[in-house]
Design an enzyme around this catalytic site. Structure first.
Site, PDB file in Angstrom:
ATOM      1  CD  GLU A   7      -5.375   4.156  24.321  1.00  0.00           C
ATOM      2  OE1 GLU A   7      -5.341   4.429  25.545  1.00  0.00           O
ATOM      3  OE2 GLU A   7      -4.447   4.412  23.538  1.00  0.00           O
TER       4      GLU A   7
ATOM      5  CD  GLU B 217      -6.539   3.668  31.067  1.00  0.00           C
ATOM      6  OE1 GLU B 217      -6.502   2.621  30.409  1.00  0.00           O
ATOM      7  OE2 GLU B 217      -5.895   4.708  30.758  1.00  0.00           O
TER       8      GLU B 217
END
Ligand code: G3I
Length: 381
Positions: A174, A290
């Site tokens: 991220e 995820e």
């Protein structure tokens, strides 16, 4: 009536008409519930997800925690039965590994790595550089003078400890955040402030040195939907990957988190396909790292909810598994018994959330069927 008044009235009428039209359009847009109401999620046979994916040369797995696996044997058995690869949900993050600046704590991560090996399962590493899950001391102890040494030491120690035992690492997680306004789209966070944009390349080179066998990935979220901000994110992630590749950085894959929303109506198969193709054209593999489908805003009725969650899984995976560069799919948990969404995206009606393949009683749900069907209809890699 003055010209001005006529103009204003026409404008208001026009605006009213436009709003009404869009509401009517929304009213009649087939709801997610309608989309999946008649889809039969029938599956052939009983074989576990790991085998269905293996048949196509793919890996299926899930995020797990030391707490759930070490204290819940029936759950641990289902994990070993359905999964071929695992990833620690929190145990390899700085917060868990670094209680103090000069001490590492590997007890929980060691346990998970040994569990996987004892069950013949692969293990992913998540994550070496992230802006969350940092220990309290990080904010006061790390600065531009010691950041590089600390980063190098952390990666050499953690990756070195598990060298040869980890299938792939999320080296950086991220790091793209176009809203921060940088031309390179990078997130403004301590690592960038202390080390500049090259911290990403530094991290990949350090990880490769510590374990030359491990596949090294850049992992990110909010890359799934056809919205302006997610389009900007896909563009910034592609730019980052192109830059890293052009500089010979040892990066081998992109991790797409795929935290989907059951109430989302901006899924665009063509755009996702194009994005994955663009990533693959850089010579990179892709892992869905995820995946889960939040049912936070879905109708309370369980069958309706489960159908929408299952349909979201199937529609997304049917596109993703068409891309030959996709090598693995991991859900962020296996059973609704253990999911971050229960605490971090609870339903207003407090009804237990149902985002994962198995329900809280470890029973296979329509979501499990959807994932199995996607694997069964995928082309062999
Ligand atoms: O282990 C401690 C426990 O000792 C303590 O009693 C408890 C109460 O504070 O906290 C426990 O740590 C929690 C940890 O999960 C383990 O359960 C942390 O507070 C909590 O912040 C942490 O949340 C995790 C979060 O990442 C931050 O690390 C979630 O479980 C995990 O699902 C989530 O995963 C992230 C991915 O890493 C990156 N992508 C998004 C995804 C969802 O946010």
């Amino acid at each position: 009536m003055t010209k001005r008044k006529i103009k204003r009235r026409t404008f208001i009428l026009g605006l009213g008409g436009f709003i009404l039209a869009s509401k009517i359009k929304n009213l009649y847009k087939p709801s997610q519930a309608a989309n999946y109401a008649n889809r039969d999620f029938a599956v052939v046979g009983n074989s576990p997800l790991r085998d269905r994916f293996a048949t196509k040369g793919l890996l299926y797995g899930a995020a797990v925690s030391h707490r759930s696996l070490s204290s819940d044997l029936p759950f641990a058995n289902r994990v070993a039965a359905e999964c071929a690869i695992l990833v620690p949900e929190s145990e390899l993050k700085w917060k868990a590994l670094r209680p103090t600046p000069d001490r590492f704590s590997f007890a929980a991560s060691d346990w998970l790595v040994n569990f996987a090996r004892s069950q013949g399962l692969l293990m992913r590493g998540h994550t070496l550089v992230w802006h969350e899950a940092l220990p309290k001391w990080f904010a006061t102890k790390v600065d531009s003078r010691n950041a590089e040494q600390l980063l190098q030491q952390h990666i050499a120690t953690v990756v070195g400890r598990y060298a040869g035992k980890i299938h792939s690492w999320d080296v950086v997680n991220e790091a793209v955040h176009p809203d921060d306004g940088r031309t390179d789209g990078l997130r403004q966070w301590p690592w960038l402030q202390f080390l500049g944009p090259d911290y990403i390349e530094t991290a990949f080179r350090a990880a490769h040195e510590a374990d030359p066998q491990a596949m090294l990935a850049y992992n990110d979220h909010h890359l799934e939907y056809d919205t302006k901000d997610q389009e900007a994110r896909r563009t910034a992630v592609l730019k980052l990957l192109e830059r890293l590749k052009s500089r010979g950085t040892p990066i081998h894959a992109l991790g797409i988190q795929a935290h989907l929303r059951g109430d989302a109506d901006r899924f665009n198969a063509k755009k996702l396909k194009t994005f994955m193709r663009d990533v693959a054209s850089l010579g990179l593999k892709i892992m869905i790292t995820e995946m889960d489908v939040t049912d936070q805003k879905l109708p309370k009725n369980i069958d309706t909810r489960d159908r929408i969650v299952a349909g979201s899984y199937e529609d997304y995976l049917n596109v993703a598994l068409e891309e030959p560069a996709v090598i693995a799919v991991l859900t962020w948990g296996l059973s609704d018994r253990y999911t971050w969404l229960e605490s971090q995206k609870p339903r207003k009606d407090r009804a237990p959330v149902r985002p994962l393949p198995l329900d809280a009683k470890l029973k296979r749900k329509l979501a499990w069927n959807a994932i199995a069907r996607a694997a069964d209809s995928a082309l062999k890699q």
